[in-house]
Design an enzyme around this catalytic site. Structure first.
Site, PDB file in Angstrom:
ATOM      1  N   GLY A  17       0.918  -0.947  -0.067  1.00 60.90           N
ATOM      2  CA  GLY A  17       0.040   0.023  -0.539  1.00 60.90           C
ATOM      3  C   GLY A  17       1.000   1.152  -0.004  1.00 60.90           C
ATOM      4  O   GLY A  17       2.289   0.982  -0.337  1.00 60.90           O
ATOM      5  N   SER A  21      -0.181   4.041   5.469  1.00 60.24           N
ATOM      6  CA  SER A  21      -1.414   2.931   5.122  1.00 60.24           C
ATOM      7  C   SER A  21      -1.324   2.246   6.280  1.00 60.24           C
ATOM      8  O   SER A  21      -2.121   1.169   6.434  1.00 60.24           O
ATOM      9  CB  SER A  21      -1.552   1.897   3.390  1.00 60.24           C
ATOM     10  N   GLY A  22       0.131   2.382   7.394  1.00 61.49           N
ATOM     11  CA  GLY A  22       0.024   1.001   8.514  1.00 61.49           C
ATOM     12  C   GLY A  22       0.767  -0.914   7.626  1.00 61.49           C
ATOM     13  O   GLY A  22       0.525  -1.668   8.809  1.00 61.49           O
ATOM     14  N   LYS A  23       1.269  -0.350   7.050  1.00 60.02           N
ATOM     15  CA  LYS A  23       1.850  -1.858   6.142  1.00 60.02           C
ATOM     16  C   LYS A  23       3.408  -1.841   7.359  1.00 60.02           C
ATOM     17  O   LYS A  23       3.144  -3.241   7.770  1.00 60.02           O
ATOM     18  CB  LYS A  23       3.015  -1.390   5.122  1.00 60.02           C
ATOM     19  N   GLU A  90      10.149  -2.477   3.928  1.00 59.99           N
ATOM     20  CA  GLU A  90      10.507  -1.615   3.024  1.00 59.99           C
ATOM     21  C   GLU A  90      10.800  -2.277   1.894  1.00 59.99           C
ATOM     22  O   GLU A  90      11.832  -1.687   0.969  1.00 59.99           O
ATOM     23  CB  GLU A  90      12.006  -0.169   3.255  1.00 59.99           C
ATOM     24  N   GLN A  92      10.653  -2.106  -1.521  1.00 58.76           N
ATOM     25  CA  GLN A  92      10.219  -1.587  -3.031  1.00 58.76           C
ATOM     26  C   GLN A  92      11.980  -1.303  -2.197  1.00 58.76           C
ATOM     27  O   GLN A  92      12.388  -0.433  -4.210  1.00 58.76           O
ATOM     28  CB  GLN A  92       9.781  -0.247  -2.814  1.00 58.76           C
ATOM     29  N   CYS A 181      -7.166  13.409  -4.952  1.00 52.73           N
ATOM     30  CA  CYS A 181      -6.407  13.816  -5.462  1.00 52.73           C
ATOM     31  C   CYS A 181      -4.527  14.450  -5.567  1.00 52.73           C
ATOM     32  O   CYS A 181      -3.845  15.301  -4.853  1.00 52.73           O
ATOM     33  CB  CYS A 181      -5.862  14.615  -3.657  1.00 52.73           C
TER      34      CYS A 181
HETATM   35  P1  ADP Z   1       3.508   2.281   6.699  1.00 51.40           P
HETATM   36  O1  ADP Z   1       4.206   1.442   7.132  1.00 51.40           O
HETATM   37  O2  ADP Z   1       2.594   2.018   5.204  1.00 51.40           O
HETATM   38  O3  ADP Z   1       4.876   3.759   6.293  1.00 51.40           O
HETATM   39  P2  ADP Z   1       3.199   2.664   8.895  1.00 51.40           P
HETATM   40  O4  ADP Z   1       2.781   1.757   9.601  1.00 51.40           O
HETATM   41  O5  ADP Z   1       4.734   3.252   9.102  1.00 51.40           O
HETATM   42  O6  ADP Z   1       2.563   3.108   7.227  1.00 51.40           O
HETATM   43  O7  ADP Z   1       2.355   3.639  10.058  1.00 51.40           O
HETATM   44  C1  ADP Z   1       0.894   4.103   9.967  1.00 51.40           C
HETATM   45  C2  ADP Z   1       0.588   4.601  11.321  1.00 51.40           C
HETATM   46  O8  ADP Z   1       0.629   6.207  10.227  1.00 51.40           O
HETATM   47  C3  ADP Z   1      -1.137   5.189  11.234  1.00 51.40           C
HETATM   48  O9  ADP Z   1      -1.484   3.984  12.309  1.00 51.40           O
HETATM   49  C4  ADP Z   1      -1.626   6.628  11.855  1.00 51.40           C
HETATM   50  O10 ADP Z   1      -0.624   6.456  13.213  1.00 51.40           O
HETATM   51  C5  ADP Z   1       0.068   7.289  10.700  1.00 51.40           C
HETATM   52  N1  ADP Z   1      -0.447   8.104   9.812  1.00 51.40           N
HETATM   53  C6  ADP Z   1      -0.228   9.664   9.648  1.00 51.40           C
HETATM   54  N2  ADP Z   1      -0.575  10.002   8.258  1.00 51.40           N
HETATM   55  C7  ADP Z   1      -1.665   8.899   8.255  1.00 51.40           C
HETATM   56  C8  ADP Z   1      -2.841   8.898   6.978  1.00 51.40           C
HETATM   57  N3  ADP Z   1      -2.526  10.433   6.267  1.00 51.40           N
HETATM   58  N4  ADP Z   1      -3.349   7.787   6.662  1.00 51.40           N
HETATM   59  C9  ADP Z   1      -3.815   7.166   7.985  1.00 51.40           C
HETATM   60  N5  ADP Z   1      -2.858   6.850   8.592  1.00 51.40           N
HETATM   61  C10 ADP Z   1      -1.479   7.716   9.537  1.00 51.40           C
HETATM   62 ZN    ZN Z   2      -8.292  12.572  -1.668  1.00 49.32          ZN
END
Ligand code: ADP
Ligand code: ZN
Length: 190
Positions: A17, A21-23, A90, A92, A181
């Site tokens: 994702g 997105s919480g990956k 990570e 990618q 967007c």
């Molecule tokens: P990823 O690994 O996909 O970059 P992370 O697991 O590191 O994501 O972080 C997810 C967390 O980021 C969410 O639980 C929330 O606290 C925070 N967050 C910050 N900005 C956003 C956003 N735009 N949408 C969703 N979560 C966000």
């Molecule tokens: Zn949007």
């Protein structure tokens, strides 16, 4: 997700994702549970990603787990030899050799969990995740929240006009956006 858990064999799980997105959270959750089950867990991330700690995978919500930073996918094969569960964050930032490495690990009976961006900042498929999706047994697509409109966000907006594919950064450089967007500056001649 796992309705019938595989027995006596390995498999590949992909978590993909956009950024935020919480990956990493989901990867950390799965790996923590494996550790609680007393399984031998090995966690890797590419050396390039030094945004936070070099010795941990870290989520934007500050959850963390100790990890090994590696500069090549061959190092993963070697260092995961004794692991039952292999986590890779990570993804990618690795080359497409990662696909073969994950296949070999799964063929050796390991549970392999890979997290990474599925699209680059232009919204284009970002290797090696598309190739990993094709060979994985289990796939999870996580969406963030679009910071502009509040819709589910599948894209990562780069806030600078740089055109290199890989520029490591977090909230200072990128934000989550929905397809409506999301914009790519150079496509619009801006
Ligand atoms: P990823 O690994 O996909 O970059 P992370 O697991 O590191 O994501 O972080 C997810 C967390 O980021 C969410 O639980 C929330 O606290 C925070 N967050 C910050 N900005 C956003 C956003 N735009 N949408 C969703 N979560 C966000
Ligand atoms: Zn949007």
């Amino acid at each position: 997700m796992l309705t019938i858990a595989p027995k006596d064999m390995g498999w590949i799980e992909v978590i993909c994702g956009p950024m935020f997105s919480g990956k990493s959270e989901e990867l950390i959750r799965r790996l923590r549970r494996a550790e609680i089950a007393k399984q031998n867990v090995a966690i890797f991330k590419p050396l390039i990603d030094d945004r936070y700690a070099t010795s941990h995978i870290v989520s934007h919500s500050a959850q963390r787990l100790p990890s090994i930073s590696v500069s090549s996918t061959a190092e993963i094969l070697e260092k995961a030899r004794d692991a039952q569960v292999v986590g890779i964050d990570e993804a990618q930032f690795f080359d497409t050799d990662l696909v073969d490495v994950c296949q070999q690990l799964a063929d050796r009976g390991k549970r392999v969990i890979v997290a990474g961006l599925d699209q680059d900042y232009r919204g284009k498929p970002f290797e090696p995740i598309p190739q990993l999706l094709a060979v994985a047994e289990y796939i999870t697509k996580t969406l963030a929240i679009c910071v502009r409109c509040g819709n589910p966000a599948g894209r990562t907006q780069r806030l600078s006009k740089d055109a290199e594919r890989v520029i490591v950064g977090a909230a200072d450089l990128y934000e989550a956006r929905c397809r409506f967007c999301h914009t790519v500056y150079d496509d619009e001649g801006e």
